[in-house]
Design a protein around this motif. Structure first.
Motif, mmCIF file in Angstrom:
data_model
loop_
_atom_site.group_PDB
_atom_site.id
_atom_site.type_symbol
_atom_site.label_atom_id
_atom_site.label_comp_id
_atom_site.label_asym_id
_atom_site.label_seq_id
_atom_site.Cartn_x
_atom_site.Cartn_y
_atom_site.Cartn_z
ATOM 1 N N SER A 35 0.851 -1.189 0.000
ATOM 2 C CA SER A 35 0.000 0.000 0.000
ATOM 3 C C SER A 35 0.881 1.230 0.000
ATOM 4 C CB SER A 35 -0.902 0.015 1.240
ATOM 5 O OG SER A 35 -0.131 0.319 2.391
ATOM 6 N N THR A 36 0.248 2.374 0.002
ATOM 7 C CA THR A 36 0.929 3.645 0.207
ATOM 8 C C THR A 36 0.413 4.232 1.526
ATOM 9 O OG1 THR A 36 -0.769 4.923 -0.976
ATOM 10 C CG2 THR A 36 1.054 4.020 -2.286
ATOM 11 N N PRO A 37 1.068 5.255 2.078
ATOM 12 C CA PRO A 37 0.575 5.847 3.328
ATOM 13 C C PRO A 37 -0.768 6.546 3.117
ATOM 14 C CG PRO A 37 2.861 6.464 2.894
ATOM 15 C CD PRO A 37 2.331 5.870 1.635
ATOM 16 N N VAL A 38 -1.735 6.213 3.946
ATOM 17 C CA VAL A 38 -3.082 6.788 3.851
ATOM 18 C C VAL A 38 -3.413 7.505 5.153
ATOM 19 C CG1 VAL A 38 -5.540 6.253 3.654
ATOM 20 C CG2 VAL A 38 -3.895 5.048 2.220
ATOM 21 N N LEU A 39 -4.025 8.680 5.039
ATOM 22 C CA LEU A 39 -4.480 9.410 6.223
ATOM 23 C C LEU A 39 -5.967 9.108 6.427
ATOM 24 C CD1 LEU A 39 -3.650 11.446 8.457
ATOM 25 C CD2 LEU A 39 -4.555 13.259 6.970
ATOM 26 N N PHE A 40 -6.244 8.176 7.338
ATOM 27 C CA PHE A 40 -7.630 7.895 7.708
ATOM 28 C C PHE A 40 -8.116 9.011 8.635
ATOM 29 C CE2 PHE A 40 -5.785 3.689 6.868
ATOM 30 C CZ PHE A 40 -6.739 3.149 6.010
ATOM 31 N N TYR A 41 -9.406 9.345 8.531
ATOM 32 C CA TYR A 41 -9.930 10.365 9.448
ATOM 33 C C TYR A 41 -11.399 10.118 9.760
ATOM 34 C CZ TYR A 41 -11.798 12.940 5.321
ATOM 35 O OH TYR A 41 -12.460 13.315 4.174
ATOM 36 N N ASN A 42 -11.804 10.624 10.912
ATOM 37 C CA ASN A 42 -13.152 10.462 11.436
ATOM 38 C C ASN A 42 -13.968 11.712 11.082
ATOM 39 O OD1 ASN A 42 -15.433 10.548 13.203
ATOM 40 N ND2 ASN A 42 -14.400 9.169 14.641
ATOM 41 N N ALA A 43 -14.860 11.568 10.111
ATOM 42 C CA ALA A 43 -15.628 12.724 9.630
ATOM 43 C C ALA A 43 -16.536 13.286 10.719
ATOM 44 C CB ALA A 43 -16.446 12.334 8.405
ATOM 45 N N ASN A 44 -17.019 12.435 11.627
ATOM 46 C CA ASN A 44 -17.880 12.919 12.712
ATOM 47 C C ASN A 44 -17.106 13.836 13.652
ATOM 48 O OD1 ASN A 44 -19.024 10.444 11.592
ATOM 49 N ND2 ASN A 44 -20.565 10.598 13.206
ATOM 50 N N LEU A 45 -15.877 13.439 14.003
ATOM 51 C CA LEU A 45 -15.056 14.294 14.862
ATOM 52 C C LEU A 45 -14.708 15.598 14.161
ATOM 53 C CD1 LEU A 45 -12.628 11.705 16.518
ATOM 54 C CD2 LEU A 45 -14.515 12.947 17.607
ATOM 55 N N PHE A 46 -14.488 15.541 12.846
ATOM 56 C CA PHE A 46 -14.222 16.763 12.098
ATOM 57 C C PHE A 46 -15.385 17.744 12.254
ATOM 58 C CE2 PHE A 46 -10.625 16.774 8.892
ATOM 59 C CZ PHE A 46 -9.853 15.851 9.593
ATOM 60 N N LYS A 47 -16.601 17.245 12.110
ATOM 61 C CA LYS A 47 -17.775 18.114 12.228
ATOM 62 C C LYS A 47 -17.893 18.674 13.639
ATOM 63 C CE LYS A 47 -20.474 15.748 8.640
ATOM 64 N NZ LYS A 47 -21.657 14.883 8.361
ATOM 65 N N GLN A 48 -17.659 17.824 14.634
ATOM 66 C CA GLN A 48 -17.739 18.295 16.028
ATOM 67 C C GLN A 48 -16.703 19.371 16.321
ATOM 68 O OE1 GLN A 48 -17.647 15.006 18.875
ATOM 69 N NE2 GLN A 48 -18.769 13.705 17.425
ATOM 70 N N ALA A 49 -15.575 19.314 15.633
ATOM 71 C CA ALA A 49 -14.492 20.279 15.857
ATOM 72 C C ALA A 49 -14.626 21.505 14.959
ATOM 73 C CB ALA A 49 -13.146 19.612 15.621
ATOM 74 N N GLY A 50 -15.705 21.581 14.179
ATOM 75 C CA GLY A 50 -15.901 22.721 13.293
ATOM 76 C C GLY A 50 -15.099 22.650 12.014
ATOM 77 N N LEU A 51 -14.661 21.455 11.646
ATOM 78 C CA LEU A 51 -13.866 21.249 10.434
ATOM 79 C C LEU A 51 -14.742 20.711 9.314
ATOM 80 C CD1 LEU A 51 -10.895 19.446 12.213
ATOM 81 C CD2 LEU A 51 -10.909 21.841 11.456
ATOM 82 N N ASP A 52 -14.311 20.898 8.094
ATOM 83 C CA ASP A 52 -15.049 20.421 6.941
ATOM 84 C C ASP A 52 -14.533 19.033 6.541
ATOM 85 O OD1 ASP A 52 -16.364 19.946 4.583
ATOM 86 O OD2 ASP A 52 -15.492 21.631 3.475
ATOM 87 N N PRO A 53 -15.308 17.979 6.763
ATOM 88 C CA PRO A 53 -14.830 16.635 6.426
ATOM 89 C C PRO A 53 -14.692 16.397 4.927
ATOM 90 C CG PRO A 53 -17.118 16.555 7.119
ATOM 91 C CD PRO A 53 -16.642 17.954 7.376
ATOM 92 N N ASP A 54 -15.322 17.265 4.138
ATOM 93 C CA ASP A 54 -15.184 17.143 2.685
ATOM 94 C C ASP A 54 -13.917 17.824 2.171
ATOM 95 O OD1 ASP A 54 -17.604 15.756 2.446
ATOM 96 O OD2 ASP A 54 -18.750 17.624 2.411
ATOM 97 N N ASN A 55 -13.202 18.479 3.077
ATOM 98 C CA ASN A 55 -11.954 19.152 2.706
ATOM 99 C C ASN A 55 -10.882 18.793 3.736
ATOM 100 O OD1 ASN A 55 -10.181 20.886 1.350
ATOM 101 N ND2 ASN A 55 -10.780 22.626 2.628
ATOM 102 N N PRO A 56 -10.414 17.555 3.723
ATOM 103 C CA PRO A 56 -9.453 17.104 4.739
ATOM 104 C C PRO A 56 -8.093 17.763 4.560
ATOM 105 C CG PRO A 56 -9.690 15.441 3.029
ATOM 106 C CD PRO A 56 -10.729 16.491 2.744
ATOM 107 N N PRO A 57 -7.246 17.712 5.565
ATOM 108 C CA PRO A 57 -5.922 18.348 5.484
ATOM 109 C C PRO A 57 -5.090 17.801 4.330
ATOM 110 C CG PRO A 57 -6.416 17.683 7.732
ATOM 111 C CD PRO A 57 -7.473 17.078 6.873
ATOM 112 N N LYS A 58 -4.392 18.710 3.664
ATOM 113 C CA LYS A 58 -3.509 18.319 2.564
ATOM 114 C C LYS A 58 -2.032 18.501 2.923
ATOM 115 C CE LYS A 58 -6.628 17.266 -0.592
ATOM 116 N NZ LYS A 58 -7.811 17.258 0.300
ATOM 117 N N THR A 59 -1.759 19.352 3.896
ATOM 118 C CA THR A 59 -0.385 19.613 4.318
ATOM 119 C C THR A 59 -0.231 19.269 5.794
ATOM 120 O OG1 THR A 59 -0.775 21.898 5.029
ATOM 121 C CG2 THR A 59 -0.277 21.540 2.688
ATOM 122 N N TRP A 60 1.026 19.155 6.239
ATOM 123 C CA TRP A 60 1.264 18.878 7.645
ATOM 124 C C TRP A 60 0.829 20.043 8.532
ATOM 125 C CZ3 TRP A 60 1.764 14.340 9.660
ATOM 126 C CH2 TRP A 60 2.311 13.300 8.903
ATOM 127 N N ALA A 61 0.942 21.250 8.015
ATOM 128 C CA ALA A 61 0.473 22.410 8.779
ATOM 129 C C ALA A 61 -1.035 22.330 8.994
ATOM 130 C CB ALA A 61 0.843 23.707 8.047
#
Length: 434
Positions: free
Chosen positions: A154-180
């Motif tokens: 495989s290659t490295p994959v960034l799994f993420y929890n879309a529910n936690l993103f919403k609870q934190a005020g983040l857009d789960p449809d626009n996940p992080p692209k950079t380390w920052a």
């Protein structure tokens, strides 16, 4: 006597005793009499889908090839090379092995891996290679010959929890692209929820260095010089990548969890993001089902620099010197890298399908991909895949261990990243071949 000299001597003694007969040339066209081959496989030593799916594939192969019996030998990915090495030295030559890519050079130089060219008829080899992604095929090529047939990776994959993103005020449809952006999102999750921000599979006793290599490369760092003589992981670009991980940890965004704890945390919804191999996808999907929306994206990059993911995983390698067993081993390798096998390997274990034409085919993965789109970031990264490098010489694992211990001390142990990586490089350089 060093390890390479010892093994070379052992192989010579085995050959002289007739256990390892000299053989050169193409294998028989078919297996016309009963034969038993040993198959060393690290998925057989894993818990859950990896072992069960592999056992079912072996059973299906034996049913389709009644003259061939396969004796599966399970050993963890961290231990399989030492197990094979010990058995070769004792005269118990494995017939076909699932070899971790970082150990492939050692297997060729020390354990008698068989090149497929000149062993398998050229037309047959070419026919089987058709449809396998070229980037995958090249992973098993050393000095212009194919010693390993890319199998599970495989290659490295960034799994993420879309529910936690919403609870934190983040857009789960626009996940992080950079380390920052990863740091920003992780801190928001820590601040607004009861979950951890991000965990990774970079460190730990069973982690190896494949994820770490991808992080270093993505900041234009490198492990060693082009001539493979001088180590380079203490150079500024590599140190900067390590310093980024240290900053993530110091900020509270990055949680230092052991591999199993990180997997379980992500599967239970207690970790917001997890950078790891897609091989754990089945485990995460099962844990998330009915509880939260599990998603995945590509590995993060450094600013505007492109990601440079490398592969994890394994290749299938023939070690047998017996022509009939080599044919049987090749038949097993063909079966395990067929469209049918990759459908199982991808949907039930989580590795990439090296035959990408099955992704949209409803006969194989088409319907599954529609239901579980987590594989898509992995497929995207196939086009930019780079080789998981192994250090040269018989001390390759010791060099890797010193490098990873230095990085771990820099990230979690409070050491200055530049000092830690330089000390590790200074300690490891004498172990490089002269």
């Amino acid at each position: 006597m060093n390890r390479k000299t010892f093994l070379t001597g052992s192989l010579a003694l085995l050959a002289a005793s007739g256990v390892l007969p000299a053989f050169a040339g193409e294998i028989p066209a078919t297996v016309q009499k009963p034969v038993t081959i040993s198959y060393y496989n690290y998925n057989l030593a894993s818990a859950g889908n990896g072992a069960e799916a592999t056992k079912r594939m072996i059973a299906a192969f034996e049913k389709a090839n009644p003259n061939i019996k396969v004796e599966g030998v399970g050993a963890s990915s961290a231990d399989i090379t030492s197990r094979i090495q010990a058995d070769v030295a004792a005269g118990r030559i494995p017939d076909v092995v699932q070899m971790v890519f970082s150990d492939l050079n050692f297997t060729v130089d020390n354990l008698g891996a068989v090149a497929l060219e000149g062993t398998v008829p050229e037309a047959e080899l070419k026919q089987h290679f058709e449809g396998i992604t070229p980037n995958g095929l090249q992973l098993g090529v050393i000095n212009g010959k194919t010693y390993g047939l890319a199998y599970t990776f495989s290659t490295p994959v960034l799994f993420y929890n879309a529910n936690l993103f919403k609870q934190a005020g983040l857009d789960p449809d626009n996940p992080p692209k950079t380390w920052a952006e990863v740091k920003q999102a992780a801190l928001a999750i820590v601040d607004k929820t009861k979950a951890e921000g991000i965990a990774t599979g970079i460190f730990g006793p069973s982690a190896g260095d494949w994820l770490f290599q991808g992080v270093l490369r993505s900041n234009n760092g490198r492990l060693m010089s082009e001539d493979r003589k001088q180590l380079a992981f203490a150079q500024p670009a590599a140190v900067e990548a390590v310093a980024m991980l240290r900053d993530l940890y110091d900020s509270g965004a990055y949680t230092n969890l052991e591999l199993q704890a990180a997997m379980e945390g992500m599967a239970s919804g207690n970790v917001g993001m997890y950078l790891q191999t897609s091989a754990i996808q089945g485990f995460l999907v099962k844990g998330a089902e009915g509880k939260f929306d599990l998603r995945a994206t590509t590995m993060p990059r450094f600013g505007d620099k492109p990601q440079r993911p490398n592969n994890s995983g394994s290749a299938l390698v023939i070690l047998s010197r017996d022509p009939l067993k080599q044919r049987a081993a090749w038949e097993l390798m063909k079966f395990m890298t067929s469209k049918e096998a990759y459908t199982v390997i991808t949907s039930e274990i989580g590795y990439l399908p090296l035959r990408t034409d099955i992704v949209d085919d409803p006969k194989y993965l088409g319907d599954w991909v529609k239901k579980y789109p987590l594989i898509k970031p992995n497929l995207e990264q196939l086009a930019i895949l780079e080789r998981w490098e192994s250090f040269p010489g018989s001390n390759y694992r010791q060099i890797q261990k010193i490098m990873m211990e230095g990085a771990e001390m820099a990230v979690f142990g409070g050491m200055d990243p530049a000092s830690a990586m330089q000390a590790a490089q200074d300690n490891a350089q004498p172990l490089m071949p002269k």
